[in-house]
Design a protein around this motif. Structure first.
Motif, mmCIF file in Angstrom:
data_model
loop_
_atom_site.group_PDB
_atom_site.id
_atom_site.type_symbol
_atom_site.label_atom_id
_atom_site.label_comp_id
_atom_site.label_asym_id
_atom_site.label_seq_id
_atom_site.Cartn_x
_atom_site.Cartn_y
_atom_site.Cartn_z
ATOM 1 N N LEU A 15 19.954 51.988 56.388
ATOM 2 C CA LEU A 15 18.707 51.988 55.618
ATOM 3 C C LEU A 15 17.512 52.232 56.538
ATOM 4 C CD1 LEU A 15 19.380 48.983 53.204
ATOM 5 C CD2 LEU A 15 19.408 51.435 52.647
ATOM 6 N N ALA A 16 17.538 51.660 57.739
ATOM 7 C CA ALA A 16 16.460 51.876 58.697
ATOM 8 C C ALA A 16 16.416 53.336 59.137
ATOM 9 C CB ALA A 16 16.648 50.960 59.912
ATOM 10 N N PHE A 17 17.589 53.918 59.362
ATOM 11 C CA PHE A 17 17.651 55.331 59.732
ATOM 12 C C PHE A 17 17.050 56.192 58.619
ATOM 13 C CE2 PHE A 17 19.577 59.496 60.191
ATOM 14 C CZ PHE A 17 19.554 59.717 61.560
ATOM 15 N N ASN A 18 17.381 55.847 57.375
ATOM 16 C CA ASN A 18 16.867 56.600 56.240
ATOM 17 C C ASN A 18 15.347 56.467 56.128
ATOM 18 O OD1 ASN A 18 17.513 58.171 53.731
ATOM 19 N ND2 ASN A 18 16.477 56.438 52.797
ATOM 20 N N VAL A 19 14.839 55.259 56.363
ATOM 21 C CA VAL A 19 13.388 55.065 56.364
ATOM 22 C C VAL A 19 12.748 55.918 57.455
ATOM 23 C CG1 VAL A 19 11.546 53.391 56.843
ATOM 24 C CG2 VAL A 19 13.461 52.758 55.364
ATOM 25 N N GLY A 20 13.389 55.969 58.618
ATOM 26 C CA GLY A 20 12.894 56.805 59.705
ATOM 27 C C GLY A 20 12.873 58.276 59.335
ATOM 28 N N VAL A 21 13.920 58.708 58.636
ATOM 29 C CA VAL A 21 13.972 60.103 58.181
ATOM 30 C C VAL A 21 12.787 60.410 57.270
ATOM 31 C CG1 VAL A 21 15.232 61.695 56.675
ATOM 32 C CG2 VAL A 21 16.445 60.442 58.461
ATOM 33 N N GLU A 22 12.478 59.483 56.360
ATOM 34 C CA GLU A 22 11.357 59.707 55.445
ATOM 35 C C GLU A 22 10.029 59.711 56.196
ATOM 36 O OE1 GLU A 22 12.173 60.728 52.615
ATOM 37 O OE2 GLU A 22 14.261 60.180 52.950
ATOM 38 N N ILE A 23 9.894 58.834 57.183
ATOM 39 C CA ILE A 23 8.677 58.832 57.997
ATOM 40 C C ILE A 23 8.548 60.144 58.754
ATOM 41 C CG2 ILE A 23 7.539 57.749 59.981
ATOM 42 C CD1 ILE A 23 8.766 55.083 59.077
ATOM 43 N N GLN A 68 25.856 53.589 70.952
ATOM 44 C CA GLN A 68 27.227 53.133 71.143
ATOM 45 C C GLN A 68 27.289 51.818 71.906
ATOM 46 O OE1 GLN A 68 28.946 56.572 73.032
ATOM 47 N NE2 GLN A 68 29.602 57.476 71.094
ATOM 48 N N GLU A 69 26.234 51.498 72.644
ATOM 49 C CA GLU A 69 26.225 50.276 73.439
ATOM 50 C C GLU A 69 25.724 49.064 72.657
ATOM 51 O OE1 GLU A 69 23.871 51.093 76.839
ATOM 52 O OE2 GLU A 69 25.341 52.433 77.773
ATOM 53 N N ILE A 70 24.916 49.281 71.620
ATOM 54 C CA ILE A 70 24.317 48.151 70.908
ATOM 55 C C ILE A 70 25.138 47.789 69.669
ATOM 56 C CG2 ILE A 70 22.000 48.728 71.690
ATOM 57 C CD1 ILE A 70 21.440 49.931 68.962
ATOM 58 N N THR A 71 25.018 46.557 69.244
ATOM 59 C CA THR A 71 25.679 46.083 68.024
ATOM 60 C C THR A 71 24.689 45.242 67.236
ATOM 61 O OG1 THR A 71 26.526 44.119 69.152
ATOM 62 C CG2 THR A 71 27.977 46.062 69.064
ATOM 63 N N GLY A 72 25.025 44.976 65.979
ATOM 64 C CA GLY A 72 24.158 44.161 65.154
ATOM 65 C C GLY A 72 23.039 44.971 64.528
ATOM 66 N N VAL A 73 22.084 44.281 63.940
ATOM 67 C CA VAL A 73 20.969 44.921 63.242
ATOM 68 C C VAL A 73 19.901 45.335 64.255
ATOM 69 C CG1 VAL A 73 19.177 44.624 61.507
ATOM 70 C CG2 VAL A 73 21.422 43.572 61.173
ATOM 71 N N ASN A 74 19.578 46.627 64.273
ATOM 72 C CA ASN A 74 18.561 47.186 65.175
ATOM 73 C C ASN A 74 17.665 48.124 64.368
ATOM 74 O OD1 ASN A 74 19.502 46.432 68.178
ATOM 75 N ND2 ASN A 74 21.312 46.901 66.938
ATOM 76 N N LEU A 75 16.784 47.532 63.593
ATOM 77 C CA LEU A 75 15.994 48.307 62.634
ATOM 78 C C LEU A 75 15.031 49.281 63.316
ATOM 79 C CD1 LEU A 75 15.169 45.540 59.984
ATOM 80 C CD2 LEU A 75 17.109 47.129 60.073
ATOM 81 N N ILE A 76 14.341 48.830 64.346
ATOM 82 C CA ILE A 76 13.348 49.676 65.008
ATOM 83 C C ILE A 76 14.016 50.887 65.658
ATOM 84 C CG2 ILE A 76 11.643 49.792 66.863
ATOM 85 C CD1 ILE A 76 10.959 46.898 66.307
ATOM 86 N N ALA A 77 15.140 50.637 66.339
ATOM 87 C CA ALA A 77 15.839 51.735 67.018
ATOM 88 C C ALA A 77 16.313 52.785 66.028
ATOM 89 C CB ALA A 77 17.028 51.171 67.802
ATOM 90 N N PHE A 78 16.880 52.363 64.919
ATOM 91 C CA PHE A 78 17.399 53.326 63.957
ATOM 92 C C PHE A 78 16.279 54.010 63.173
ATOM 93 C CE2 PHE A 78 21.380 51.218 64.840
ATOM 94 C CZ PHE A 78 22.299 52.244 64.735
ATOM 95 N N THR A 79 15.189 53.307 62.959
ATOM 96 C CA THR A 79 14.038 53.950 62.321
ATOM 97 C C THR A 79 13.500 55.065 63.211
ATOM 98 O OG1 THR A 79 13.434 51.891 61.191
ATOM 99 C CG2 THR A 79 11.732 53.584 61.374
ATOM 100 N N TYR A 80 13.400 54.775 64.506
ATOM 101 C CA TYR A 80 12.930 55.780 65.467
ATOM 102 C C TYR A 80 13.862 56.982 65.494
ATOM 103 C CZ TYR A 80 12.592 58.103 69.988
ATOM 104 O OH TYR A 80 12.537 59.053 70.975
ATOM 105 N N LEU A 81 15.170 56.728 65.531
ATOM 106 C CA LEU A 81 16.141 57.818 65.592
ATOM 107 C C LEU A 81 16.080 58.687 64.329
ATOM 108 C CD1 LEU A 81 19.188 55.952 67.146
ATOM 109 C CD2 LEU A 81 17.807 57.732 68.236
ATOM 110 N N GLY A 82 15.904 58.054 63.169
ATOM 111 C CA GLY A 82 15.795 58.812 61.932
ATOM 112 C C GLY A 82 14.571 59.699 61.915
#
Length: 244
Positions: free
Chosen positions: A185-193, A51-65
């Motif tokens: 998309l990063a979250f989805n990649v994280g889910v697959e990982i 909730q605090e971050i904005t913009g593209v954060n691929l690593i964070a969302f990949t980790y969360l997924g």
């Protein structure tokens, strides 16, 4: 003759005790979980960070997924049921790919178009998917109805519902619209990982278990326990639906 009969009785009693112990430990374990775990809620720390971050954060969302899938007991139970009697890697790859296609599609579409679906109902259906697969492994549909449902189609369909379940958790993050698509998309990649990591761990355990004499003997008990877990998940989610 008597010794054979006695040995048979002992084996039957041992199997019965094993089933009871597995079921008891399963119930205690599930009932011992907190409401947050059962609801598969988003961790407060993760939620606050997103909730605090904005913009593209691929690593964070990949980790969360990846984190969400690895700790997603409901998804892992279904995957366990799917690969329980699959021995060849090409067969495992087909079913896992169908599951991934299903949950990726609905997860992305629901979040992007902001489709409103009750999370309790979706999670109850996810619990139903666990029950369905356990019954399939037990050969129940052949005995009850005289036909075998298409397992590939069922895996894809339930994958759609698992995707809806994943998307409900993404909505809890309250993601900023700035960079939404690449972050999804990063979250989805994280889910697959995460799915591959979890699947690898399950396959390692299953490969050792399958080499033992007890695998076939305890396969029935394991799937009954799997089915029981699915029913508990359904009951918990429906209770939440009617109480909420």
């Amino acid at each position: 003759m008597l010794s054979t009969l006695f040995d048979g009785c002992c084996r039957a009693r041992t199997a019965t005790r094993s089933y009871r112990l597995v079921w008891i430990f399963l119930v205690i374990g599930l009932l011992g979980m907190s409401a947050e775990v059962f609801a598969h809620a988003v961790a407060e720390g993760d939620k606050g960070y997103i909730q605090e971050i904005t913009g593209v954060n691929l690593i964070a969302f990949t980790y969360l997924g990846a984190k969400h899938m690895v700790t997603g007991y409901d998804h892992l139970l279904f995957l366990l049921g799917v690969i329980f009697f699959l021995y060849r890697m090409q067969h495992i790859a087909i079913y896992v790919s169908l599951f991934a296609l299903g949950h990726s599609t609905t997860m992305l579409l629901r979040v992007y178009f902001n489709v409103g679906i009750n999370s309790f109902i979706i999670d109850a259906i996810i619990g139903l998917s666990v029950v369905y697969k356990a019954l399939d492994n037990l050969g129940a549909y052949q005995r009850w109805f005289g036909f075998q449902p298409n397992t590939k189609v069922a895996t894809l369909i339930f994958g759609f519902f698992h995707g809806f379940g994943l998307s409900t958790k993404i909505n809890e993050y309250d993601i900023s619209p700035d960079g939404l698509v690449p972050n999804l998309l990063a979250f989805n990649v994280g889910v697959e990982i995460g799915q591959l990591i979890a699947l690898a761990m399950i396959l390692i355990v299953m490969s050792f278990w399958r080499k033992t004499d007890g695998f076939i003997r305890h396969a029935y008990t394991a799937n009954v326990a799997l089915m029981s877990a699915g029913f508990l998940l359904i009951g918990y989610q429906l209770t939440g639906y009617f109480i909420a």
